[in-house]
Design an enzyme around this catalytic site. Structure first.
Site, PDB file in Angstrom:
ATOM      1  N   GLU A 217       4.500 -14.614  -2.215  1.00 17.39           N
ATOM      2  CA  GLU A 217       3.122 -15.061  -2.413  1.00 17.39           C
ATOM      3  C   GLU A 217       2.926 -15.900  -3.663  1.00 17.39           C
ATOM      4  O   GLU A 217       2.118 -15.591  -4.529  1.00 17.39           O
ATOM      5  CB  GLU A 217       2.170 -13.840  -2.416  1.00 17.39           C
ATOM      6  CG  GLU A 217       0.734 -14.256  -2.138  1.00 17.39           C
ATOM      7  CD  GLU A 217      -0.181 -13.068  -1.815  1.00 17.39           C
ATOM      8  OE1 GLU A 217       0.180 -12.255  -0.948  1.00 17.39           O
ATOM      9  OE2 GLU A 217      -1.246 -12.990  -2.431  1.00 17.39           O
TER      10      GLU A 217
ATOM     11  N   ASN B 131      -4.583 -13.070   3.073  1.00 20.24           N
ATOM     12  CA  ASN B 131      -5.605 -12.242   2.421  1.00 20.24           C
ATOM     13  C   ASN B 131      -7.009 -12.561   2.915  1.00 20.24           C
ATOM     14  O   ASN B 131      -7.998 -12.036   2.382  1.00 20.24           O
ATOM     15  CB  ASN B 131      -5.549 -12.414   0.898  1.00 20.24           C
ATOM     16  CG  ASN B 131      -4.255 -11.884   0.328  1.00 20.24           C
ATOM     17  OD1 ASN B 131      -3.737 -10.875   0.792  1.00 20.24           O
ATOM     18  ND2 ASN B 131      -3.711 -12.573  -0.668  1.00 20.24           N
TER      19      ASN B 131
ATOM     20  N   HIS C 213     -11.179  -5.165   0.735  1.00 22.27           N
ATOM     21  CA  HIS C 213     -10.708  -4.160  -0.224  1.00 22.27           C
ATOM     22  C   HIS C 213     -11.868  -3.610  -1.046  1.00 22.27           C
ATOM     23  O   HIS C 213     -11.908  -2.410  -1.358  1.00 22.27           O
ATOM     24  CB  HIS C 213      -9.655  -4.761  -1.163  1.00 22.27           C
ATOM     25  CG  HIS C 213      -8.292  -4.874  -0.538  1.00 22.27           C
ATOM     26  ND1 HIS C 213      -7.279  -5.633  -1.083  1.00 22.27           N
ATOM     27  CD2 HIS C 213      -7.771  -4.331   0.584  1.00 22.27           C
ATOM     28  CE1 HIS C 213      -6.194  -5.548  -0.315  1.00 22.27           C
ATOM     29  NE2 HIS C 213      -6.479  -4.765   0.702  1.00 22.27           N
TER      30      HIS C 213
ATOM     31  N   GLU D 276      -6.392  -7.088  11.868  1.00 17.58           N
ATOM     32  CA  GLU D 276      -5.328  -7.913  11.273  1.00 17.58           C
ATOM     33  C   GLU D 276      -4.810  -8.938  12.294  1.00 17.58           C
ATOM     34  O   GLU D 276      -4.404 -10.045  11.934  1.00 17.58           O
ATOM     35  CB  GLU D 276      -4.180  -7.049  10.754  1.00 17.58           C
ATOM     36  CG  GLU D 276      -4.596  -5.948   9.765  1.00 17.58           C
ATOM     37  CD  GLU D 276      -4.828  -6.410   8.329  1.00 17.58           C
ATOM     38  OE1 GLU D 276      -4.975  -7.643   8.099  1.00 17.58           O
ATOM     39  OE2 GLU D 276      -4.875  -5.536   7.432  1.00 17.58           O
TER      40      GLU D 276
ATOM     41  N   LYS E 227       2.823 -13.909  11.346  1.00 18.97           N
ATOM     42  CA  LYS E 227       3.036 -13.387   9.994  1.00 18.97           C
ATOM     43  C   LYS E 227       4.420 -13.784   9.485  1.00 18.97           C
ATOM     44  O   LYS E 227       4.589 -14.192   8.334  1.00 18.97           O
ATOM     45  CB  LYS E 227       2.861 -11.869   9.951  1.00 18.97           C
ATOM     46  CG  LYS E 227       3.119 -11.336   8.542  1.00 18.97           C
ATOM     47  CD  LYS E 227       2.389 -10.101   8.182  1.00 18.97           C
ATOM     48  CE  LYS E 227       2.638  -9.749   6.723  1.00 18.97           C
ATOM     49  NZ  LYS E 227       2.157  -8.431   6.348  1.00 18.97           N
TER      50      LYS E 227
ATOM     51  N   ARG F  81      16.669   3.023  -7.978  1.00 20.52           N
ATOM     52  CA  ARG F  81      16.508   1.559  -8.149  1.00 20.52           C
ATOM     53  C   ARG F  81      16.591   0.778  -6.842  1.00 20.52           C
ATOM     54  O   ARG F  81      16.874  -0.418  -6.831  1.00 20.52           O
ATOM     55  CB  ARG F  81      17.533   0.991  -9.136  1.00 20.52           C
ATOM     56  CG  ARG F  81      17.395   1.562 -10.517  1.00 20.52           C
ATOM     57  CD  ARG F  81      18.016   0.670 -11.559  1.00 20.52           C
ATOM     58  NE  ARG F  81      17.928   1.304 -12.858  1.00 20.52           N
ATOM     59  CZ  ARG F  81      18.793   2.206 -13.310  1.00 20.52           C
ATOM     60  NH1 ARG F  81      19.829   2.565 -12.573  1.00 20.52           N
ATOM     61  NH2 ARG F  81      18.628   2.735 -14.488  1.00 20.52           N
TER      62      ARG F  81
ATOM     63  N   HIS G 226      -9.057   0.735   6.677  1.00 21.03           N
ATOM     64  CA  HIS G 226      -8.721  -0.606   6.206  1.00 21.03           C
ATOM     65  C   HIS G 226      -9.102  -1.691   7.227  1.00 21.03           C
ATOM     66  O   HIS G 226      -9.744  -2.688   6.883  1.00 21.03           O
ATOM     67  CB  HIS G 226      -7.220  -0.661   5.892  1.00 21.03           C
ATOM     68  CG  HIS G 226      -6.745  -2.002   5.436  1.00 21.03           C
ATOM     69  ND1 HIS G 226      -7.042  -2.505   4.188  1.00 21.03           N
ATOM     70  CD2 HIS G 226      -6.001  -2.956   6.060  1.00 21.03           C
ATOM     71  CE1 HIS G 226      -6.495  -3.712   4.066  1.00 21.03           C
ATOM     72  NE2 HIS G 226      -5.866  -4.004   5.186  1.00 21.03           N
TER      73      HIS G 226
ATOM     74  N   LYS H 248       5.657  -6.158   1.615  1.00 22.17           N
ATOM     75  CA  LYS H 248       4.775  -5.668   0.547  1.00 22.17           C
ATOM     76  C   LYS H 248       4.689  -4.144   0.630  1.00 22.17           C
ATOM     77  O   LYS H 248       4.404  -3.599   1.696  1.00 22.17           O
ATOM     78  CB  LYS H 248       3.365  -6.236   0.707  1.00 22.17           C
ATOM     79  CG  LYS H 248       3.206  -7.654   0.204  1.00 22.17           C
ATOM     80  CD  LYS H 248       1.729  -8.008   0.185  1.00 22.17           C
ATOM     81  CE  LYS H 248       1.482  -9.426  -0.274  1.00 22.17           C
ATOM     82  NZ  LYS H 248       0.056  -9.750  -0.318  1.00 22.17           N
TER      83      LYS H 248
ATOM     84  N   HIS I 288      -9.851 -10.053   2.877  1.00 21.65           N
ATOM     85  CA  HIS I 288      -9.374  -8.909   2.097  1.00 21.65           C
ATOM     86  C   HIS I 288      -9.994  -8.769   0.718  1.00 21.65           C
ATOM     87  O   HIS I 288     -10.004  -7.672   0.174  1.00 21.65           O
ATOM     88  CB  HIS I 288      -7.848  -8.951   1.974  1.00 21.65           C
ATOM     89  CG  HIS I 288      -7.155  -8.397   3.190  1.00 21.65           C
ATOM     90  ND1 HIS I 288      -7.244  -9.013   4.416  1.00 21.65           N
ATOM     91  CD2 HIS I 288      -6.394  -7.290   3.381  1.00 21.65           C
ATOM     92  CE1 HIS I 288      -6.549  -8.304   5.300  1.00 21.65           C
ATOM     93  NE2 HIS I 288      -6.027  -7.249   4.694  1.00 21.65           N
TER      94      HIS I 288
ATOM     95  N   ARG J 291       1.291 -17.773   1.325  1.00 26.66           N
ATOM     96  CA  ARG J 291       1.125 -16.411   1.835  1.00 26.66           C
ATOM     97  C   ARG J 291      -0.268 -15.855   1.556  1.00 26.66           C
ATOM     98  O   ARG J 291      -0.747 -14.948   2.248  1.00 26.66           O
ATOM     99  CB  ARG J 291       2.214 -15.485   1.251  1.00 26.66           C
ATOM    100  CG  ARG J 291       2.151 -14.096   1.853  1.00 26.66           C
ATOM    101  CD  ARG J 291       3.303 -13.195   1.450  1.00 26.66           C
ATOM    102  NE  ARG J 291       3.071 -11.867   2.032  1.00 26.66           N
ATOM    103  CZ  ARG J 291       3.986 -10.943   2.190  1.00 26.66           C
ATOM    104  NH1 ARG J 291       5.218 -11.161   1.798  1.00 26.66           N
ATOM    105  NH2 ARG J 291       3.680  -9.784   2.723  1.00 26.66           N
TER     106      ARG J 291
END
Ligand SMILES: NC(=O)c1ccc[n+]([C@@H]2O[C@H](COP(=O)([O-])OP(=O)(O)OC[C@H]3O[C@@H](n4cnc5c(N)ncnc54)[C@H](O)[C@@H]3O)[C@@H](O)[C@H]2O)c1
Ligand SMILES: [Zn+2]
Length: 372
Positions: free
Chosen positions: A244, A252, A259, A192, A234, A128, A271, A150, A255, A248
């Protein structure tokens, strides 16, 4: 830990004001154990990494734990995006059980963005949740993936669809490890960095344009300045919106298309390369919608191309197929494609209702892709 080489990143968590440090320091890998133990004492450490990074840098990471008198082992997986899977997550967690790791574990993610996302998700779910140290070894992971919390996996329907926010206890960036990076992997990291400038800092974009040559030569001080500024941008965004719920989303940019292109290439395209194409496509899209200042796509394309990144959709990729994947992207709601766009370099676009993820039509997206 404060001072010249450290950037303090405050992360506002609902219940308490927590935060973590990003250490950017030449030779920091030799002090990985000290940085890890300082934020999570009394742990048995598992260094999760891919086999390439294990062979190159795993020894140095382990040596730092050994000389600090701390217990650590490397646990490796196959390099590549295909490892960001439920299957590898299952194999890694089974391996931790076999090795007798318990609630007292600490996890180090040593590697590129794949190691960061995958090991980060293991740390989020193992018992956990146990402390996570991000030790990025690609430029992309240094400027972006290791910071911000993330983590996650790809599933057949798309990228990063299963995941968790998991704040690292500390991020340890040692730019000297970049010297073993193959050229294409190194260049992918620029995408990025350009994204951060494009959505938040026009001055930094101009700096990137001026420094492209030095960056391609891997000039050390220019590279250090790039890493620092990118992380600062960032960090500023993520601190204002950790999970987000709003702002935030600007990170993206490039992206939704990126993606989709990655998915359509069966993850054959790295990527960073897909994001470079995605940013040009989404800037074109913004221009088409009258949201983005004309000339922005051209300016980004010219910088990205100078940095050795692709800026056109691969010839064998139909715009329809890319739009199809974009429709299934997790940024969408009410089955409309959404993209983070810019109004001009350094400034994110917003809808009239204040949203940062702009709904776009399939047709506008297809037309923009066709114009690349
Ligand atoms: N979590 C986030 O916020 C975030 C942000 C951006 C990207 N990402 C994710 O990051 C991933 C891409 O990361 P990446 O480009 O770093 O890919 P990667 O982790 O697959 O690394 C690329 C290649 O470089 C090799 N490598 C890594 N470090 C090396 C070194 N120092 N020397 C030699 N070889 C080395 C790896 O073995 C691999 O083959 C994608 O899955 C993307 O979705 C996540
Ligand atoms: Zn990305």
């Amino acid at each position: 830990m404060t001072g010249e080489r450290t950037i303090r990143i405050p992360v506002a968590v609902e219940t308490a004001a927590a935060g973590y440090d990003v250490i950017i320091e030449r030779g920091a890998l030799a002090r990985l154990a000290a940085y890890s133990a300082a934020v999570a004492p009394g742990r048995r450490w598992a260094i999760l990494t891919d086999t390439t990074v294990r062979d190159l840098w795993g020894g140095a990471a382990l040596a730092s734990f050994e000389s600090a008198g701390l217990e650590a082992q490397t646990v490796a997986f196959e390099p590549g995006e295909a490892s960001k899977s439920r299957a590898t997550w299952a194999a890694l967690t089974d391996r931790l059980i076999e090795l007798g790791y318990g609630r007292d574990s600490g996890i180090v993610a040593l590697g590129g963005g794949v190691a960061g996302d995958l090991a980060g998700f293991v740390a989020a779910t193992w018992m956990r949740g146990v402390p996570l140290v991000q030790a990025p070894t690609t430029l992309l992971a240094m400027v972006d993936a290791s910071v911000g919390g993330k983590t996650g996996l790809d599933v057949p329907a798309g990228k990063n669809l299963v995941g968790a926010f998991k704040w690292p206890a500390v991020v340890v960036v040692d730019p000297t490890v970049l010297r073993t990076l193959p050229d294409d992997v190194y260049r992918a990291g620029f995408a990025e960095a350009v994204k951060h400038a494009a959505v938040a800092d026009a001055d930094h974009l101009a700096w990137l344009e001026a420094q492209a040559g030095a960056l391609l030569r891997r000039d050390e001080s220019t590279l250090a300045a790039l890493i620092r500024r990118s992380i600062e941008i960032k960090a500023a965004v993520v601190s204002r919106d950790p999970v987000e719920s709003g702002l935030r989303a600007i990170l993206n940019f490039g992206h939704t298309v990126g993606h989709a292109i990655e998915r359509q290439s069966d993850y054959g395209l790295p990527h960073g390369f897909a994001v470079a194409i995605g940013m040009v496509a989404e800037a074109r899209l913004g221009e088409r919608l009258g949201l983005t200042r004309p000339g922005t796509a051209e300016r980004l394309a010219s910088l990205l191309a100078r940095l050795g990144l692709p800026v056109a959709v691969p010839p064998d990729m139909p715009a329809d197929a890319i739009a199809g994947h974009a429709r299934r992207d997790k940024k969408n709601r009410e089955s409309r494609i959404r993209c983070a766009l810019v109004t001009r370099p350094g400034e994110p676009a917003r809808t009239e209702t204040g949203e940062w993820a702009i709904p776009v039509s399939d047709e506008d997206l297809r037309e923009s892709l066709a114009s690349l």
